[in-house]
Design a protein around this motif. Structure first.
Motif, PDB file in Angstrom:
ATOM      1  N   HIS A 158       0.851  -1.192   0.000  1.00 35.05           N
ATOM      2  CA  HIS A 158       0.000   0.000   0.000  1.00 35.05           C
ATOM      3  C   HIS A 158       0.881   1.234   0.000  1.00 35.05           C
ATOM      4  N   VAL A 159       0.546   2.224  -0.824  1.00 33.25           N
ATOM      5  CA  VAL A 159       1.290   3.482  -0.860  1.00 33.25           C
ATOM      6  C   VAL A 159       0.508   4.530  -0.082  1.00 33.25           C
ATOM      7  N   ASP A 160       1.094   4.999   1.003  1.00 33.16           N
ATOM      8  CA  ASP A 160       0.513   6.074   1.799  1.00 33.16           C
ATOM      9  C   ASP A 160       1.016   7.398   1.218  1.00 33.16           C
ATOM     10  N   ALA A 161       0.122   8.088   0.510  1.00 33.45           N
ATOM     11  CA  ALA A 161       0.471   9.385  -0.086  1.00 33.45           C
ATOM     12  C   ALA A 161      -0.424  10.473   0.499  1.00 33.45           C
ATOM     13  N   ALA A 162      -0.650  10.393   1.814  1.00 34.41           N
ATOM     14  CA  ALA A 162      -1.648  11.234   2.475  1.00 34.41           C
ATOM     15  C   ALA A 162      -1.451  12.711   2.175  1.00 34.41           C
ATOM     16  N   TYR A 163      -0.255  13.211   2.372  1.00 34.82           N
ATOM     17  CA  TYR A 163       0.012  14.644   2.165  1.00 34.82           C
ATOM     18  C   TYR A 163       0.574  14.914   0.776  1.00 34.82           C
ATOM     19  N   ALA A 164       1.730  14.369   0.488  1.00 39.21           N
ATOM     20  CA  ALA A 164       2.422  14.697  -0.756  1.00 39.21           C
ATOM     21  C   ALA A 164       1.712  14.162  -1.986  1.00 39.21           C
ATOM     22  N   GLY A 165       0.835  13.197  -1.827  1.00 40.16           N
ATOM     23  CA  GLY A 165       0.103  12.682  -2.970  1.00 40.16           C
ATOM     24  C   GLY A 165      -0.744  13.732  -3.660  1.00 40.16           C
ATOM     25  N   ASN A 166      -1.103  14.786  -2.941  1.00 37.78           N
ATOM     26  CA  ASN A 166      -1.872  15.864  -3.557  1.00 37.78           C
ATOM     27  C   ASN A 166      -1.092  16.569  -4.656  1.00 37.78           C
ATOM     28  N   ALA A 182       2.668  -2.136  -9.916  1.00 31.77           N
ATOM     29  CA  ALA A 182       3.146  -3.344  -9.238  1.00 31.77           C
ATOM     30  C   ALA A 182       2.614  -3.439  -7.809  1.00 31.77           C
ATOM     31  N   PHE A 183       1.896  -2.404  -7.352  1.00 35.71           N
ATOM     32  CA  PHE A 183       1.406  -2.375  -5.980  1.00 35.71           C
ATOM     33  C   PHE A 183      -0.087  -2.706  -5.938  1.00 35.71           C
ATOM     34  N   ASP A 184      -0.657  -2.707  -4.740  1.00 32.85           N
ATOM     35  CA  ASP A 184      -2.038  -3.161  -4.578  1.00 32.85           C
ATOM     36  C   ASP A 184      -3.026  -2.048  -4.244  1.00 32.85           C
ATOM     37  N   SER A 185      -2.573  -0.979  -3.623  1.00 33.03           N
ATOM     38  CA  SER A 185      -3.482   0.102  -3.247  1.00 33.03           C
ATOM     39  C   SER A 185      -2.681   1.352  -2.944  1.00 33.03           C
ATOM     40  N   PHE A 186      -3.360   2.482  -3.012  1.00 32.07           N
ATOM     41  CA  PHE A 186      -2.741   3.727  -2.560  1.00 32.07           C
ATOM     42  C   PHE A 186      -3.839   4.681  -2.098  1.00 32.07           C
ATOM     43  N   SER A 187      -3.450   5.636  -1.271  1.00 31.03           N
ATOM     44  CA  SER A 187      -4.427   6.592  -0.750  1.00 31.03           C
ATOM     45  C   SER A 187      -3.781   7.963  -0.614  1.00 31.03           C
ATOM     46  N   THR A 188      -4.608   8.986  -0.770  1.00 28.21           N
ATOM     47  CA  THR A 188      -4.156  10.355  -0.548  1.00 28.21           C
ATOM     48  C   THR A 188      -5.286  11.123   0.108  1.00 28.21           C
ATOM     49  N   ALA A 189      -4.949  11.987   1.044  1.00 27.67           N
ATOM     50  CA  ALA A 189      -5.948  12.737   1.812  1.00 27.67           C
ATOM     51  C   ALA A 189      -6.043  14.160   1.271  1.00 27.67           C
ATOM     52  N   LEU A 190      -7.134  14.459   0.589  1.00 23.02           N
ATOM     53  CA  LEU A 190      -7.309  15.778  -0.008  1.00 23.02           C
ATOM     54  C   LEU A 190      -7.419  16.870   1.049  1.00 23.02           C
ATOM     55  N   SER A 191      -7.744  16.485   2.271  1.00 19.14           N
ATOM     56  CA  SER A 191      -7.842  17.456   3.362  1.00 19.14           C
ATOM     57  C   SER A 191      -6.470  17.919   3.838  1.00 19.14           C
ATOM     58  N   LYS A 192      -5.424  17.232   3.429  1.00 20.60           N
ATOM     59  CA  LYS A 192      -4.083  17.613   3.861  1.00 20.60           C
ATOM     60  C   LYS A 192      -3.570  18.854   3.131  1.00 20.60           C
ATOM     61  N   TRP A 193      -3.892  18.949   1.818  1.00 19.22           N
ATOM     62  CA  TRP A 193      -3.213  19.981   1.037  1.00 19.22           C
ATOM     63  C   TRP A 193      -4.023  20.470  -0.157  1.00 19.22           C
ATOM     64  N   LEU A 194      -5.193  19.944  -0.393  1.00 21.92           N
ATOM     65  CA  LEU A 194      -5.902  20.283  -1.610  1.00 21.92           C
ATOM     66  C   LEU A 194      -7.257  20.925  -1.327  1.00 21.92           C
ATOM     67  N   LEU A 195      -7.311  21.717  -0.235  1.00 20.89           N
ATOM     68  CA  LEU A 195      -8.412  22.651   0.008  1.00 20.89           C
ATOM     69  C   LEU A 195      -9.743  22.000   0.361  1.00 20.89           C
ATOM     70  N   VAL A 196      -9.741  20.709   0.664  1.00 15.27           N
ATOM     71  CA  VAL A 196     -10.969  20.034   1.053  1.00 15.27           C
ATOM     72  C   VAL A 196     -10.993  19.908   2.574  1.00 15.27           C
ATOM     73  N   LEU A 203      -9.082   6.414  -1.293  1.00 15.52           N
ATOM     74  CA  LEU A 203      -8.392   5.127  -1.322  1.00 15.52           C
ATOM     75  C   LEU A 203      -8.712   4.418  -2.630  1.00 15.52           C
ATOM     76  N   PHE A 204      -7.670   3.913  -3.294  1.00 14.76           N
ATOM     77  CA  PHE A 204      -7.831   3.165  -4.535  1.00 14.76           C
ATOM     78  C   PHE A 204      -7.222   1.775  -4.361  1.00 14.76           C
ATOM     79  N   ALA A 205      -7.948   0.765  -4.795  1.00 12.93           N
ATOM     80  CA  ALA A 205      -7.464  -0.612  -4.750  1.00 12.93           C
ATOM     81  C   ALA A 205      -7.386  -1.162  -6.166  1.00 12.93           C
ATOM     82  N   LYS A 206      -6.340  -1.927  -6.456  1.00  9.88           N
ATOM     83  CA  LYS A 206      -6.156  -2.457  -7.804  1.00  9.88           C
ATOM     84  C   LYS A 206      -7.127  -3.602  -8.091  1.00  9.88           C
ATOM     85  N   LYS A 207      -7.506  -4.345  -7.050  1.00 10.08           N
ATOM     86  CA  LYS A 207      -8.497  -5.415  -7.200  1.00 10.08           C
ATOM     87  C   LYS A 207      -9.553  -5.214  -6.124  1.00 10.08           C
ATOM     88  N   ARG A 208     -10.631  -4.580  -6.509  1.00 11.54           N
ATOM     89  CA  ARG A 208     -11.658  -4.202  -5.537  1.00 11.54           C
ATOM     90  C   ARG A 208     -12.298  -5.410  -4.874  1.00 11.54           C
TER      91      ARG A 208
END
Length: 429
Positions: A158-166, A182-196, A203-208
């Protein structure tokens, strides 16, 4: 990486393919959800002939194997991975990182840590890789991690892109997603840096189906025709809570209000401000040391004086003195045993003047704590005398908020009101 390459790298995470996305409350919730999915997938893959087991035999087989499972994150990973491991009842091990690698997790060190755990009889099943670690905003070496784990299909990444992923809204950062296939999931928090507004973690999963299968329970009181027929998406099966808030609307409003162009400029402006602040810090080499290169508008500053122990005392004293004054708010962390001040300018109200002011205060308070020159209290408002050595050894908040843990009495009411004014009207640095 152009737009087409970026889309291709993330194609498998879209609902038009085998993947899918869901808005979680926070990154912590997202990590718990994917770690449960990782655990259940691992157990299904490694326990032979599990399908013929039922009842207590199946439960015992699963429980015995769960006791050996171990999840990984780097020493710089956010604590949410360790907490998720605690919640779902598995073990946790951290992968060492070094200053020479800018505190990024390297593939070889991950491989060594996995091998050591296997020697101890443990079974690796999950890894959190990070795009923008909390302490240093480091980016783990994704390509190395993908290479090391290419023959480990049972380990969920899992890729944790909470802040910088924005920052991925900007083309110049999208190359970082190239190994995500090559990974299975990643997430980013829009509340960290993208005005939400908080909370809004995508959260996105490659195989739901792996996420849904792990979290689906169908009691009679939740059965309905639409769900049973598959004509609707039951997001209760994509998360830990049963109910959920309508978070999509506020995200839609931000996107419609700003548009792609303005969101990109918003991120780029903050990064320029961070680089400018780093240049100010570098102009005072007799007072400060930049611990790691500025990244994603996060700058790590440390007082440059004496040995490590003396520098820790001084940096902590400066940090607490400034935060107690309530004009700007700083956060802190510990990097390789060194106490470090974090300056984060990713706020809609942050501008050049605010960062210049923060720099002037840092210089003034540091010089005061060193005993240089006159006391600069007039322009710093209610700045207290530099705190004593005994107070500097007092533990600061581990969560990075940067508020000291002293007892609060009636005399502190004014400080609380001042803090509210800082949060609601001024820059949070």
């Amino acid at each position: 990486m152009d737009a087409q390459q970026f889309k291709k790298a993330l194609q498998s995470y879209l609902s038009t393919s085998t993947g899918g996305g869901v808005i979680q409350g926070t990154t912590s919730e997202a990590v718990v959800a994917v770690m449960v999915a990782a655990r259940e997938r691992y157990l299904r893959q490694v326990i032979p002939n599990l399908d013929h087991l039922a009842g207590i035999d199946r439960e015992n087989a699963m429980a015995n194997r769960r006791a050996k499972l171990v999840a990984f994150g780097s020493e710089a990973s956010h604590s949410c991975t360790q907490k998720a491991a605690l919640i779902i009842g598995v073990r946790y091990r951290s992968v060492p990182v070094t200053v020479d690698d800018d505190f990024s997790m390297r593939g070889q060190r991950l491989q060594q840590t996995i091998a050591k755990c296997r020697e101890e009889g443990l079974e690796p099943f999950y890894v959190t890789a990070t795009l923008g670690t909390t302490s240093t905003c480091a980016v783990d070496r994704f390509e190395e991690i993908a290479e090391v784990l290419k023959d480990e299909p049972s380990i969920w990444v899992h890729v944790d892109a909470a802040y910088a992923g924005n920052a991925l809204v900007c083309e110049e950062y999208q190359h970082l997603t190239k190994p995500f296939g090559a990974f299975d999931s990643f997430s980013t928090a829009l509340s960290k840096w993208l005005l939400v507004n908080l909370d809004a973690c995508c959260l996105f999963a490659k195989k739901r189906d792996q996420l849904i299968d792990a979290l689906s329970i169908h009691p009679a009181y939740l059965r309905n025709t639409a769900s049973d027929s598959g004509t609707v998406i039951d997001y209760r099966n994509w998360q830990v809570p049963l109910s959920r808030r309508f978070r999509a609307l506020k995200i839609w409003f931000v996107m419609r209000s700003y548009g792609q162009k303005r969101l990109k400029e918003y991120i780029r402006n903050h990064i320029r401000l961070g680089q400018a602040f780093a240049q100010l810090i570098a102009s005072k080499p007799d007072l400060f040391e930049i611990m790691t290169p500025p990244a994603f508008c996060v700058i790590r500053v440390r007082s440059e004086v004496g040995d490590s122990e003396e520098a820790n005392r001084l940096t902590r004293a400066v940090y607490e003195s400034i935060n107690n004054a309530n004009e700007v708010m700083l956060t802190s962390t510990v990097i390789g045993g060194d106490f470090v001040i974090r300056v984060v300018g990713a706020n809609p109200n942050t501008n050049t003047a605010a960062l210049q002011r923060a720099f002037d205060i840092l210089v003034s308070v540091t010089e005061e704590c060193l005993g240089r020159g006159a006391t600069p209290r007039k322009h710093l408002g209610a700045l207290p005398t530099c705190i004593s050595e005994k107070e500097t050894m007092r533990s600061t908040a581990d969560d990075g908020v940067g508020l000291s843990r002293k007892s609060i009495g009636p005399q502190d009411f004014r400080a609380v009101v001042t803090l509210w004014n800082v949060v609601s009207k001024r820059s949070w640095l």
